[in-house]
Design a protein around this motif. Structure first.
Motif, PDB file in Angstrom:
ATOM      1  N   PRO A 252       1.146  -1.075  -0.080  1.00  0.00           N
ATOM      2  CA  PRO A 252      -0.008   0.067  -0.563  1.00  0.00           C
ATOM      3  C   PRO A 252       0.696   1.361  -0.176  1.00  0.00           C
ATOM      4  O   PRO A 252       1.417   1.498   0.630  1.00  0.00           O
TER       5      PRO A 252
ATOM      6  N   TRP B 187      -8.746   1.137  -2.538  1.00  0.00           N
ATOM      7  CA  TRP B 187      -9.088   1.216  -0.857  1.00  0.00           C
ATOM      8  C   TRP B 187      -8.900   1.714  -0.526  1.00  0.00           C
ATOM      9  O   TRP B 187      -7.172   2.078  -0.514  1.00  0.00           O
TER      10      TRP B 187
ATOM     11  N   THR C 282      -7.745   2.913   2.880  1.00  0.00           N
ATOM     12  CA  THR C 282      -7.353   3.023   4.603  1.00  0.00           C
ATOM     13  C   THR C 282      -6.856   4.509   5.451  1.00  0.00           C
ATOM     14  O   THR C 282      -5.635   4.859   4.847  1.00  0.00           O
TER      15      THR C 282
ATOM     16  N   ASP D 177      -2.983   0.932  11.915  1.00  0.00           N
ATOM     17  CA  ASP D 177      -3.047   0.194  10.605  1.00  0.00           C
ATOM     18  C   ASP D 177      -2.827  -2.421  11.396  1.00  0.00           C
ATOM     19  O   ASP D 177      -2.154  -2.259  11.350  1.00  0.00           O
TER      20      ASP D 177
ATOM     21  N   ALA E 107      -7.427  -4.166   3.190  1.00  0.00           N
ATOM     22  CA  ALA E 107      -7.662  -3.667   1.908  1.00  0.00           C
ATOM     23  C   ALA E 107      -7.083  -4.652   0.962  1.00  0.00           C
ATOM     24  O   ALA E 107      -8.245  -4.494  -0.116  1.00  0.00           O
TER      25      ALA E 107
ATOM     26  N   THR F 125      -9.757  -5.235  -1.916  1.00  0.00           N
ATOM     27  CA  THR F 125     -10.183  -5.130  -2.657  1.00  0.00           C
ATOM     28  C   THR F 125     -10.113  -6.702  -4.083  1.00  0.00           C
ATOM     29  O   THR F 125     -10.863  -7.240  -5.120  1.00  0.00           O
TER      30      THR F 125
ATOM     31  N   PRO G 212      -3.818  -0.945  -2.742  1.00  0.00           N
ATOM     32  CA  PRO G 212      -4.909   0.018  -2.093  1.00  0.00           C
ATOM     33  C   PRO G 212      -3.636   1.555  -1.481  1.00  0.00           C
ATOM     34  O   PRO G 212      -2.809   0.677  -1.627  1.00  0.00           O
TER      35      PRO G 212
ATOM     36  N   ILE H 273      -2.860   4.045   1.462  1.00  0.00           N
ATOM     37  CA  ILE H 273      -3.176   4.457   3.056  1.00  0.00           C
ATOM     38  C   ILE H 273      -3.100   6.440   2.876  1.00  0.00           C
ATOM     39  O   ILE H 273      -2.088   6.644   2.673  1.00  0.00           O
TER      40      ILE H 273
ATOM     41  N   SER I  76     -12.224  -5.894  10.907  1.00  0.00           N
ATOM     42  CA  SER I  76     -11.072  -6.371  10.574  1.00  0.00           C
ATOM     43  C   SER I  76     -10.071  -7.569  10.704  1.00  0.00           C
ATOM     44  O   SER I  76      -9.142  -8.117  10.287  1.00  0.00           O
TER      45      SER I  76
ATOM     46  N   SER J 146      -8.983  -9.597   7.472  1.00  0.00           N
ATOM     47  CA  SER J 146      -7.560  -9.922   7.078  1.00  0.00           C
ATOM     48  C   SER J 146      -6.718 -10.330   7.496  1.00  0.00           C
ATOM     49  O   SER J 146      -5.955 -11.599   8.063  1.00  0.00           O
TER      50      SER J 146
END
Lengths: 635, 216
Positions: free
Chosen positions: B4, B19, B21, B30, B36, B40, B55, B57, B185, B189
């Motif tokens: 990212p 995406w 974050t 994080d 992310a 995606t 993605p 940040i 999350s 993840s």
């Protein structure tokens, strides 16, 4: 009671009633003349106290009693002037023989009663009369500036605005109001041709008085009490501490539009990392500000008293609250500063590839999921066919069996340190009660006797103690499974819940998460594009999104209609239309609302409103722009 | 794909979904690094939306947030926006952005929930339960019972509750802030290739959220 005590008691009683009477006078005059604040009422109250000032003087009280009670024959005066008189016994005897209570009570009644009567007359006779006469002769007769201003004619009326008491703002009066801007919660009283009493709402609104041609609109424009502005000056920035020791100084300042009630520091200490955090919070140095508009707040913390460990983070902020008593009043907060205690080795990282989830065939539904499924089955029991009900119950029972076996394997592994033999556990379970079977297995493995299955026993090894809740869970699952097998899901639920509770007790074990830098993942969008399973894709109807342009056009059309009314000499209708438009625009187009306010005021006062209406139109639709297809190319 | 990148380095074109974050100063923004890329991947698997494989940040303190229609914010630690972050979030929402906030603690008594909901209320307005028949649950996949439960809920972590509803802040009937206490999350993840081990892909609801954010 001696004579001296009787005189003192009389004096105290009369003094108290005089002060009560003065307070009533204050209230009565304040109601009559609200736009003077407290000055005139206070003067009236002081005057009433001055008139009765004799009640505070002992000699005057004695003379007053003598004048009211001739039978005292100056005995009180004689005793007052010469307390050591040789006739004292006789004088005291006469004074004590005379009953003063009736006279004193009547006097007290008069001291309170007269002001109370004045209050009643003002509330129930004078104020309504003044309001009626207002309507009759078109002039406002209540208030200091009764004959001032533009209010005239039979429709004249005024608004008396009393802001919330915590703001300590004076009462205000507006003659012939078309719009009233005041703090939310202000009390507004209309007098004159239209009488009403309202509280300033949270959203802009319009009041309508009268009907037909004589209808009057008054826009109420609430002003919110802003929350205090708080600045945390110390610590000045986020910090990493090598170790948690020393004194940390905190300092903050706060400012509010009307006054701050109190301020304090908030602290949250977070400990842990990864997925496991614990938090502590505390309020530090809560201090009363007593309505000050500017307020300083300071404190200090000894860091070694916080019990901070490496990796802990302290989050600090200052908070101030104004005196607004509304339950939803916001407090003002400063920005948050964080202080982190350095953890040795925190810069290291280990890259760990995540394990894939277990194979589908070997995954078990959780006990909580099984409970949810069973509860759903129980609620559907009346609507489901018997066969479907039995099948579903047995299906849940099968899942329960799988979960029980998994728990059994965990217990066995934890007891023996070896992988459990599923068949061995099942074979034992066939011949013994489940818990007994497992304990026997444990006993065989560890050499410790399995005496009493689920009763705590002294000398239990820690391994047995830790596993005891799991054994309970295993046992409860066994019973739940049996009930589900004979299609009694309702009866199975208590056992399932017991199993869940036992599992939750057992999860006191520390959760360990290995975390490192995430792996670099490369997505090949072209390869994966639309490769997902299509099962379950069933998009619902898409509701149309409200068009912002349409709302703007509608508002523009209404504005044009109002202008058309002006062109048709219907100024009053145009003003009402513009007032309504203004109230609606207050929340989302404040610039347009402000421009409309100027235009409405111009129109009401008979001034030329061309410029102000033009400004309102520009605020609504923006400046004129040259279109791309326009023939005009003027420079 | 590269790891990212931060918002100002984003090489994507405006017509692609990216995406984003949200990076905020006060907490561990994080904490769910694979969400992310996983979501995606899911958007590409289930929709024909043009999607960037990278993605980003993006710092809430930067006006770069206004370049993205969708922001994901998660963490365990207190959420307390700076003035700049608060102003940007307010502008983001006012201009039609969609902010998805997930409590990685899965604990309504935890500090993330308490501080995040306080910040969102202060910044964007009142937050309320989203009805389980909302359009969000039928944007692409159907979720007749509302938000899907997560493994953390079913296993009793965090607050030990199965949350019946998500919460949301609406503007003109449209969800602009979606708040979840369900710990998506943790649920999402993982490496996207591990979807093949699942009978039912648990990121499908995430796809619904993105499709809603982009098309409603």
């Amino acid at each position: 009671m001696t004579v001296a005590q009787r005189i003192e008691a009389t004096r105290a009683f009369l003094a108290v009633t005089t002060l009560i009477g003065a307070a009533v006078v204050f209230v009565a005059v304040r109601g009559l003349q609200p736009n003077f604040g407290g000055v005139l009422p206070a003067a009236a109250a002081l005057a009433s106290v001055w008139v009765c000032r004799g009640v505070f003087v002992r000699r005057d009280v004695v003379l007053w009693l003598e004048s009211r009670l001739p039978e005292l024959r100056y005995s009180l005066v004689a005793l007052h002037e010469d307390p050591k008189s040789r006739f004292r016994p006789a004088l005291e005897a006469r004074a004590l023989a005379t009953d003063v209570r009736r006279v004193v009570a009547l006097a007290g009644l008069r001291l309170v009663g007269v002001p109370a009567a004045i209050l009643a007359v003002t509330q129930f006779a004078v104020l309504p009369f003044l309001a009626r006469s207002d309507a009759a002769d078109g002039s406002r007769t209540v208030g200091h500036d009764a004959r001032r201003g533009a209010a005239s004619g039979r429709d004249a009326f005024s608004a008396i605005i009393k802001p919330p008491s915590y703001t300590r703002i004076a009462i205000d009066t507006i003659d012939d109001p078309t719009a009233i801007a005041a703090l939310v919660g202000s009390e507004i009283r209309f007098i004159g041709a239209h009488t009403d009493r309202v509280t300033m709402p949270r959203r802009p609104t319009v009041l309508r008085f009268g009907a037909g041609a004589s209808e009057r609109l008054v826009a109420l424009e609430p002003r919110a009490d802003s929350s205090p502005h708080v600045v945390l000056s110390l610590p000045a920035r986020d910090t990493v501490l090598p170790n948690a020791s020393g004194v940390l100084t905190l300092s903050a300042s706060a400012r509010d539009d009307y006054g701050i009630a109190s301020g304090w520091f908030e602290m949250i200490v977070s400990s842990g990392d990864g997925e496991s955090f614990k938090f502590r919070d505390a309020i530090i140095a809560r201090t009363a500000a007593n309505g000050a508009r500017d307020f300083q707040l300071s404190a200090s913390i000894r860091l070694d008293t916080l019990g901070l460990r490496p990796g802990d983070i302290v989050h600090l902020r200052a908070v101030a609250r104004d005196a607004n008593p509304a339950s939803d009043a916001e407090s003002g907060n400063s920005e948050t500063r964080t202080l982190r205690v350095y953890r040795r080795g925190e810069s290291d990282s280990v890259e760990i590839e995540a394990l894939p989830p277990p194979e589908v065939g070997k995954s078990e539904l959780s006990q909580r999921m099984l409970i949810i499924m069973t509860e759903k089955l129980v609620t559907q029991s009346r609507s489901l066919a018997r066969n479907a009900f039995v099948t579903e119950s047995r299906s849940i029972g099968t899942e329960q069996t799988r979960l029980r076996k998994r728990v059994g394997q965990i217990i066995f592994t934890r007891l023996t340190g070896e992988e459990a033999d599923e068949d061995a556990v099942e074979a034992m379970a066939d011949t013994l009660s489940p818990a007994d079977a497992l304990l026997k297995a444990a006993s065989d493995a560890t050499g410790a006797g399995a005496a009493n299955p689920l009763e705590p026993a002294e000398g239990d090894s820690p391994v047995i103690a830790v596993n005891r809740p799991l054994l309970e869970a295993f046992n409860a699952m066994w019973e739940a499974e049996r009930r589900l097998g004979i299609s009694e899901p309702r009866q199975a639920l208590p056992y399932m819940r017991s199993a869940l509770a036992a599992i939750q007790r057992a999860r006191a074990a520390e959760r360990v998460y290995l975390r490192g830098r995430p792996p670099k993942i490369v997505l090949d969008i072209v390869r994966i594009r639309l490769s997902g399973k299509k099962d379950g894709i069933n998009p619902g109807e898409r509701s149309p999104r409200a068009s912002a342009v349409a709302a703007l056009l509608e508002r523009h059309a209404r504005f044009s209609s109002a202008l058309q009314l002006l062109a048709n000499d219907s100024a009053s209708a145009a003003i009402d239309s513009l007032t309504l438009l203004r109230v609606e625009a207050l929340t989302d187009q404040p610039a347009f609302a402000s421009a409309l306010s100027t235009a409405v005021n111009d129109l009401r006062s008979g001034r030329d409103a061309t410029l102000s209406l033009g400004a309102a139109r520009r605020a609504l639709v923006g400046l004129p722009q040259r279109g791309s297809n326009s023939r005009w190319r003027g420079q | 794909m590269n790891p990212p990148v931060t918002g100002h380095q984003s090489p994507v074109t405006s017509s692609e979904f990216v995406w984003a974050t949200a990076q905020y100063e006060s907490g561990d923004w994080d904490s769910a690094p694979l969400v992310a890329i996983n979501l995606t991947d899911s958007v590409a698997r289930y929709t024909s939306l043009r999607v960037s494989a990278s993605p980003v940040i993006v710092s809430l303190g930067s006006s770069d947030v206004l370049r993205y229609p969708f922001l994901f914010l998660t963490g365990h630690l207190p959420v307390r926006f700076t003035e700049a972050e608060r102003a940007n979030v307010r502008a983001f929402v006012d201009r039609g952005g969609f902010l998805f906030v997930d409590d990685h603690n899965h604990d309504i008594d935890g500090v993330f929930h308490k501080t995040a909901t306080e910040e969102l209320r202060r910044t964007c307005g009142a937050i309320a339960d989203l009805p389980n028949n909302h359009e969000l649950y039928s944007t692409l996949f159907r979720f007749p019972d509302g938000p899907p439960t997560t493994g953390h809920e079913l296993n009793g972590w965090g607050d030990n509750l199965v949350h019946k509803n998500l919460q949301a802040i609406l503007r003109n009937g449209r969800v602009v802030v979606l708040y979840s206490s369900k710990d998506y999350s943790s649920e999402w993840s993982y490496h996207p290739e591990n979807k093949r081990f699942q009978a039912i892909d648990n990121t499908r609801f995430g796809v619904n959220v993105i499709v809603y954010a982009l098309t409603r």
